[in-house]
Scaffold this active site. Structure first.
Site, mmCIF file in Angstrom:
data_model
loop_
_atom_site.group_PDB
_atom_site.id
_atom_site.type_symbol
_atom_site.label_atom_id
_atom_site.label_comp_id
_atom_site.label_asym_id
_atom_site.label_seq_id
_atom_site.Cartn_x
_atom_site.Cartn_y
_atom_site.Cartn_z
ATOM 1 N N SER A 342 21.493 -65.738 40.087
ATOM 2 C CA SER A 342 22.507 -66.058 39.095
ATOM 3 C C SER A 342 22.217 -67.370 38.365
ATOM 4 O O SER A 342 21.209 -67.486 37.687
ATOM 5 C CB SER A 342 23.875 -66.070 39.786
ATOM 6 N N LYS A 367 19.931 -61.272 39.178
ATOM 7 C CA LYS A 367 21.319 -61.092 38.747
ATOM 8 C C LYS A 367 21.436 -61.613 37.316
ATOM 9 O O LYS A 367 21.528 -62.802 37.089
ATOM 10 C CB LYS A 367 22.260 -61.852 39.682
#
Length: 440
Positions: A342, A367
């Site tokens: 992320s 991600k």
């Protein structure tokens, strides 16, 4: 995701036309700047010609939030307006629980595990996870991918150093098969996160698969402090006064304290005359999108940091002109692994594509979606996928990850003491083929 980063979700602000406030007083790092967007008034002319109850209005708040913010404007191939009309006519909404169920059923039609409804207490729990501490076992979990080799269970993205799970030997890549004898095979990551959290001192039992071994572990929940940075000066033996002085910075999360803590670590290390840095992002499962941007600015003198994209292409560009740069010249190595997710991937991708750093390790988690958190009028909320991102080289890393420049030995240390010892030992994995791993 047990740190409510279980999905490694990255949370970002939305465009300025969304009324909003930020947890700037206390929040920082599931992947958040968790920007809370206040509820939007629904015009009666935009609703079916029905007498609207308070429960109907709450449902419409949620519907309109998705209508305005969701990344996929086909809404998974359905007529979003027709869904609204049908739901208001056919779904029972006589109590708050019935309304919550109707909202959940609406979100389920999007087939997006990262867009979900949060009851008021869960919404508050989400906020606590970005404020720097929560009570649980210190795990960030995600859904299995093809590379995990199995679709059963939930995969550990990272295990908080020093937390109950970490002390029990749970590592990145392990699979959680059951929580308190409840199978995780069809369990969502946010349901799992709630089960892993609980009162301090309370027990929780996990069934974990590590490779071919299945273990049954009894853990005790603790208050897990999310202090995001550890740093260490590593002096490498050398001839005369030419001994390299390397500043090691371990960044474990992107909470509200992250960028300030990184700046403080750099200042401290600089006062000790470091001449190179190593930024360790291994097992950092992400957090607040703005903190990732701010930390990238620390290391870059100029360049694009990330492209924010929706179904129509690039929607926004985050870049830097060097105004906020603090350490843009010293050699920099970045360490990544499959637990790097992320916001960590945004930072690693920016440093790699701008040729600011050399990346060592293994491909990251992958991600590439961004969520924002919206507060509804009754204190509940929605986490909504609002965009995807691309690195400065226009690489979509979703389900692929950021690919490092060089691998790391499997025995490479994961803490600051081990790292320094490795550099100082000429026979260690930090010294290969007679040369330093981080020779630059």
């Amino acid at each position: 995701m047990e740190l409510l980063t279980a999905s490694s979700a990255t949370f970002s602000p939305l465009p300025s036309n969304f009324p909003s406030f930020t947890f700037k007083a206390t929040i920082s790092k599931l992947v958040f700047t968790a920007m809370l967007v206040t509820s939007t008034t629904i015009a009666l002319s935009e609703t079916p010609s029905l007498a609207l109850s308070e429960e109907n209005r709450l449902f419409l708040e949620a519907w309109r939030t998705i209508d305005r913010a969701y990344v996929d404007k086909t809404f998974n191939g359905q007529s979003w307006f027709r869904y609204r009309e049908n739901a208001l006519r056919n779904e029972p909404m006589n109590t708050r629980e019935e309304t919550y169920l109707a909202i959940r059923k609406m979100l389920a039609t999007l087939d997006d595990p990262f867009t979900r409804f949060l009851e008021p207490e869960k919404f508050n729990s989400l906020r606590s996870g970005t404020q720097g501490a929560l009570t649980g076992v210190g795990l960030s979990i995600g859904y299995p991918t093809a590379s995990d080799g199995s679709s059963a269970g939930l995969v550990v993205i990272s295990s908080m150093p020093g937390g109950p799970a970490n002390r029990a030997g749970i590592l990145s890549g392990d699979v959680i098969l059951a929580i308190d004898d409840t199978s995780t095979e069809s369990m969502g990551i946010y349901d799992a996160a709630e089960r892993l959290q609980g009162p301090e001192g309370s027990p929780v039992e996990l069934t974990v698969r590590s490779g071919a071994e299945i273990r049954h572990l009894a853990l005790t929940r603790e208050k897990v402090s999310l202090n995001p940075v550890k740093s260490r000066l590593c002096v490498v033996p050398g001839p005369g006064k030419s001994s390299p002085r390397i500043g090691y910075i371990k960044l474990t999360s992107f909470n509200q304290n992250a960028s300030g803590a990184v700046r403080e670590a750099i200042d401290t290390l600089r006062s000790n005359s470091v001449n190179a840095f190593v930024l360790d992002l291994r097992d950092n499962s992400g957090g607040l999108f703005p903190e990732g941007i701010e930390i990238a600015k620390i290391w870059l003198d100029k360049g694009v940091i990330v492209y924010i994209c929706d179904s129509r292409g690039v929607r926004d560009i985050y870049d830097t002109d060097g105004t906020d740069a603090l350490a843009a010249s010293e050699p920099l190595a970045v360490l990544v692994n499959k637990g790097t997710a992320s916001a960590s991937e945004i930072l690693a991708g920016a440093l790699k594509d701008n040729k600011r750093a050399v990346l060592f390790g293994e491909p990251t988690y992958g991600k590439g979606k961004i969520q924002s958190v919206f507060q509804l009028s009754d204190g509940s909320g929605l986490a909504v996928t609002v965009a995807r991102y691309e690195t400065p080289a226009h690489t979509d890393i979703d389900k692929v990850g950021v690919i490092p420049d060089h691998p790391l030995p499997k025995t490479f240390p994961k803490d600051e003491d081990g790292f320094c010892g490795c550099l100082q030992d000429s026979a260690s994995t930090c010294n290969m083929n007679g040369g330093q791993l981080f020779a630059r």
